[in-house]
Design an enzyme around this catalytic site. Structure first.
Site, PDB file in Angstrom:
ATOM      1  N   LYS A   1       0.819  -1.219   0.000  1.00  8.07           N
ATOM      2  CA  LYS A   1       0.000   0.000   0.000  1.00  8.07           C
ATOM      3  C   LYS A   1       0.847   1.261   0.000  1.00  8.07           C
ATOM      4  O   LYS A   1       0.566   2.227  -0.722  1.00  8.07           O
ATOM      5  CB  LYS A   1      -0.945  -0.013   1.213  1.00  8.07           C
TER       6      LYS A   1
ATOM      7  N   ARG B   1     -10.632   2.958   9.211  1.00 11.35           N
ATOM      8  CA  ARG B   1     -10.174   1.609   9.585  1.00 11.35           C
ATOM      9  C   ARG B   1     -11.315   0.742  10.122  1.00 11.35           C
ATOM     10  O   ARG B   1     -11.161  -0.476  10.206  1.00 11.35           O
ATOM     11  CB  ARG B   1      -9.073   1.703  10.647  1.00 11.35           C
TER      12      ARG B   1
ATOM     13  N   ARG C   1      11.481  -9.630   6.401  1.00 12.10           N
ATOM     14  CA  ARG C   1      12.019  -8.261   6.415  1.00 12.10           C
ATOM     15  C   ARG C   1      13.130  -8.110   7.453  1.00 12.10           C
ATOM     16  O   ARG C   1      13.046  -8.631   8.560  1.00 12.10           O
ATOM     17  CB  ARG C   1      10.918  -7.236   6.727  1.00 12.10           C
TER      18      ARG C   1
ATOM     19  N   ARG D   1      12.516  -6.616  13.236  1.00  8.46           N
ATOM     20  CA  ARG D   1      11.625  -5.936  14.173  1.00  8.46           C
ATOM     21  C   ARG D   1      10.967  -6.956  15.083  1.00  8.46           C
ATOM     22  O   ARG D   1      10.630  -8.069  14.663  1.00  8.46           O
ATOM     23  CB  ARG D   1      10.548  -5.149  13.427  1.00  8.46           C
TER      24      ARG D   1
ATOM     25  N   ARG E   1      -2.090  -9.502  13.816  1.00 10.78           N
ATOM     26  CA  ARG E   1      -2.370  -8.237  13.139  1.00 10.78           C
ATOM     27  C   ARG E   1      -3.267  -8.437  11.929  1.00 10.78           C
ATOM     28  O   ARG E   1      -4.164  -7.630  11.656  1.00 10.78           O
ATOM     29  CB  ARG E   1      -1.056  -7.571  12.722  1.00 10.78           C
TER      30      ARG E   1
END
Length: 259
Positions: A63, A139, A174, A203, A214
């Site tokens: 996005k 959201r 990542r 992370r 999530r």
């Protein structure tokens, strides 16, 4: 005399041809007009039309990348709630002051305050003249309803659809270079330098377990939001090369807004 008449006829022909070439093709779509001329639009493109857009997508759906391209190509104002809240607080607007009270107290800013911030920002001159792109907002269904009640209407709701297993792979792989801040992916774009590879960090919330949580939260909320925009929603397959996704997005906006 005959030579003079021929010359005048030739000049007249050139004038008529120039007038024709100076007249743009008849179409309501600037993007289609470019294609009718057989030329590619320049990049970045100045505002072609004031499109009002909403884009939604799960974490790692691409996005952010697509928002940057849409902003560059169409000249719309890219807006995220975080940026708008910070700007309103800095400007000390009425809703900004309300938001600051909640933020300073470590509390979530309520929907009615956020909607006020969004409504004020969308009323500003640049958004009115250039159009806007709401990034990841609303959201929840409550936010979508509040936005509608405030009179805020979008032309197109873009949903980037990527399978959960692909999203998990994108996130879990990542890594960040703590020295440069550059983000790599262990499968898709690993560093060539072994020294860089050895210092990469992951992370703490980029684990499979946390990503799945999530994603569950995202899906629970986005389904309700999508129900509020069924008449303008377009689902885009985000599991492709970024430039391919971009091409479909621009075509979609063109057909929904400028047709």
């Amino acid at each position: 005399m005959k030579s003079l008449l021929c010359s005048l006829a030739f000049v007249g022909s050139l004038t008529a041809t120039s007038a024709f070439l100076a007249t743009p093709p008849t179409t309501n779509s600037p993007l289609k007009a470019n294609r009718m001329w057989g030329v590619a639009p320049p990049s970045p493109i100045t505002t072609l039309f004031a499109a009002n857009l909403i884009i939604a997508g799960a974490p790692a759906s691409g996005k952010g990348t697509q928002c940057e391209v849409i902003k560059e190509k169409l000249g719309v104002v890219h807006l995220s709630t975080g940026d708008m809240l910070r700007a309103a607080v800095a400007a000390q607007t009425e809703v900004g002051k309300l938001a600051k009270d909640f933020m300073d107290g470590g509390k979530l800013v309520p929907d009615e305050v956020i909607i006020g911030v969004v409504q004020d920002r969308l009323a500003e001159k640049d958004c009115q003249s250039q159009g806007w792109l709401l990034d990841g907002f609303p959201r929840t269904q409550a936010q979508a309803k509040a936005l509608a009640d405030a009179g805020v209407k979008a032309d197109c709701f873009l949903f980037l659809d990527v399978p959960d297993e692909v999203l998990v792979e994108r996130v879990v792989g990542r890594r960040t270079d703590p020295v440069t801040g550059k983000i790599y992916h262990m499968t898709f774009s690993p560093p060539d330098d072994e020294e860089v590879l050895n210092r990469l960090e992951q992370r703490s919330d980029d684990t499979e377990e946390k990503v799945k949580v999530r994603l569950e939260q995202f899906h629970a909320n986005v389904e309700a939001v999508k129900d509020s925009y069924t008449d303008i929603m377009v689902t885009i397959d985000g599991n492709r090369a970024p430039d391919v996704v971009t091409a479909e997005i621009i075509e979609t906006i063109d057909s929904k807004v400028a047709a």
